[in-house]
Design an enzyme around this catalytic site. Structure first.
Site, PDB file in Angstrom:
ATOM      1  N   LYS A   1     -11.354  -3.334  -7.468  1.00 47.12           N
ATOM      2  CA  LYS A   1     -11.644  -2.011  -8.008  1.00 47.12           C
ATOM      3  C   LYS A   1     -10.386  -1.298  -8.477  1.00 47.12           C
ATOM      4  O   LYS A   1     -10.420  -0.551  -9.439  1.00 47.12           O
ATOM      5  CB  LYS A   1     -12.337  -1.158  -6.941  1.00 47.12           C
ATOM      6  CG  LYS A   1     -13.827  -1.150  -7.108  1.00 47.12           C
ATOM      7  CD  LYS A   1     -14.501  -0.609  -5.876  1.00 47.12           C
ATOM      8  CE  LYS A   1     -14.166  -1.434  -4.674  1.00 47.12           C
ATOM      9  NZ  LYS A   1     -15.061  -1.314  -3.528  1.00 47.12           N
TER      10      LYS A   1
ATOM     11  N   LYS B   1      -7.011 -10.722  -9.282  1.00 46.30           N
ATOM     12  CA  LYS B   1      -8.186 -10.749  -8.423  1.00 46.30           C
ATOM     13  C   LYS B   1      -9.252  -9.807  -8.937  1.00 46.30           C
ATOM     14  O   LYS B   1      -8.927  -8.788  -9.540  1.00 46.30           O
ATOM     15  CB  LYS B   1      -7.785 -10.247  -7.020  1.00 46.30           C
ATOM     16  CG  LYS B   1      -7.799 -11.291  -5.954  1.00 46.30           C
ATOM     17  CD  LYS B   1      -7.204 -10.778  -4.646  1.00 46.30           C
ATOM     18  CE  LYS B   1      -8.020  -9.727  -3.929  1.00 46.30           C
ATOM     19  NZ  LYS B   1      -7.549  -9.517  -2.545  1.00 46.30           N
TER      20      LYS B   1
ATOM     21  N   LYS C   1       0.811  -1.214   0.000  1.00 40.28           N
ATOM     22  CA  LYS C   1       0.000   0.000   0.000  1.00 40.28           C
ATOM     23  C   LYS C   1       0.844   1.263   0.000  1.00 40.28           C
ATOM     24  O   LYS C   1       0.418   2.283  -0.539  1.00 40.28           O
ATOM     25  CB  LYS C   1      -0.950  -0.004   1.199  1.00 40.28           C
ATOM     26  CG  LYS C   1      -2.063  -1.019   1.050  1.00 40.28           C
ATOM     27  CD  LYS C   1      -3.342  -0.485   1.626  1.00 40.28           C
ATOM     28  CE  LYS C   1      -4.498  -1.434   1.359  1.00 40.28           C
ATOM     29  NZ  LYS C   1      -5.685  -1.069   2.141  1.00 40.28           N
TER      30      LYS C   1
END
Ligand code: TRP
Length: 335
Positions: free
Chosen positions: A199, A196, A110
């Site tokens: 979004k 996966k 992240k």
């Protein structure tokens, strides 16, 4: 006494079938067996570059989506309505090992995304994210935490924080929570089954649970099946496997076993598989969309209900905070 379950989800906007089959459907089922608390974690959503206006919108949007898909209102709370989470997180900062927090792989992923998004900025909050997560869990003394395998490291950290706290205060105060790795389907992007459903990869990589029927059908129809390279003998291509997985997750047992027989006999037509998947997803989506429309018709009442459930859940968090302050040597005065 029923065992207790705690889990949380970040308000990131639209809910897709990867979220639903991978987590939310499981949350709904667990409600029958356990005392469940489910949080929409808006404090966590501030750890990445974000828009304040969107954050509040997304928080309510997710609440409506969770209610529409079957999470009970009395089990739901909004994290920032229980500010004790952040207070406990501070205390836990002093019981969390800097070395261990530095090894969190979610932070590594992240922080890179954060840098790319914001021209180099990484917040301290992003680093501290797993400590706040430990507070979410331990503040309710949860026995079980249903999460994906990617959260295993955070659960381990949570247990270590609890242990260290218990050692320092000289009391087995916190229960060590166990992750609950329920078998949940691993849903891939229909546009690129090597990744996966998510979004962050862009519009075509996820199918929204609340999308219009025509859009869902179109997305399923254009799903990648065989990617061009000849599939290895006897190995199902990831795209086809994903369509079967979706069919199973949506509970279309009869269609699943019939089409699987066709596949094994070498007579499966992909168009039939896609139609079956689209039918199953649309049936679920219609049910949820109708439920959501009902809820939205009295938006205010629903919001009041969630504020009330957050207030009730907050009482438990306040009790824990009182005991934690007492044990850890802080002052505990009520003004
Ligand atoms: N980190 C979790 C995720 O990315 C979200 C989360 C925050 C969470 N607090 C939690 C999950 C507490 C379980 C328990 O999915």
């Amino acid at each position: 006494m029923k065992k207790s379950v705690l889990s949380c989800i970040q308000p990131t906007g639209d809910m897709h079938f990867g979220n639903y089959f991978g987590a939310v459907q499981n949350w709904v089922r667990l409600q029958d067996e356990y005392t469940c608390r489910y949080g929409v974690v808006d404090y966590h959503a501030m750890t990445m570059p974000y828009s304040p206006k969107k954050l509040r919108e997304n928080t309510w949007e997710l609440i409506f989506n969770l209610l529409a898909t079957g999470v009970k209102a009395e089990n739901l709370f909004i994290q920032s309505l229980v500010p004790e989470h952040s207070e406990l997180a501070w205390i836990f900062n002093c019981f969390a090992s800097f070395g261990q927090v530095s090894r969190m792989t979610q932070f590594k992923d992240k922080s890179q995304q954060s840098e790319e998004k914001s021209g180099g900025f990484i917040s301290v909050g992003l680093f501290d994210y797993p400590v706040l997560q430990a507070a979410d869990i331990l503040i309710y003394r949860a026995d079980y935490v249903p999460v994906g395998k990617d959260q295993e490291q955070h659960l381990e950290l949570t247990r270590n924080i609890a242990q260290r706290f218990n050692n320092v205060v000289g009391k087995e105060y916190f229960v060590l929570p166990e992750p609950l790795f329920t078998e949940t389907p691993n849903i891939r992007s229909t546009a690129d089954p090597d990744r996966k459903m998510s979004k962050s990869a862009g519009e075509k990589h996820y199918i929204s649970v609340f999308a219009e029927e025509a859009k869902i059908r179109k997305q399923v129809r254009s799903a990648v099946t065989d990617t061009g390279q000849p599939a290895e003998e006897g190995v199902m291509s990831p795209g086809v496997a994903n369509l079967f997985e979706l069919l199973k997750a949506a509970g279309a047992k009869e269609a699943h076993s019939r089409l699987m027989k066709d596949y094994e006999a070498g007579s499966l037509r992909y168009v039939d598989l896609k139609d079956a998947v689209a039918d199953a997803l649309v049936a679920l989506s219609n049910e949820f969309r109708n439920k959501k429309a009902e809820l939205l018709a009295d938006k205010k009442a629903v919001k009041e209900q969630i504020k009330a459930s957050s207030a009730a859940i907050r009482k438990e968090a306040q009790q824990t905070m009182k005991e934690v302050k007492e044990l850890s040597g802080l002052l505990n005065v009520r003004f």
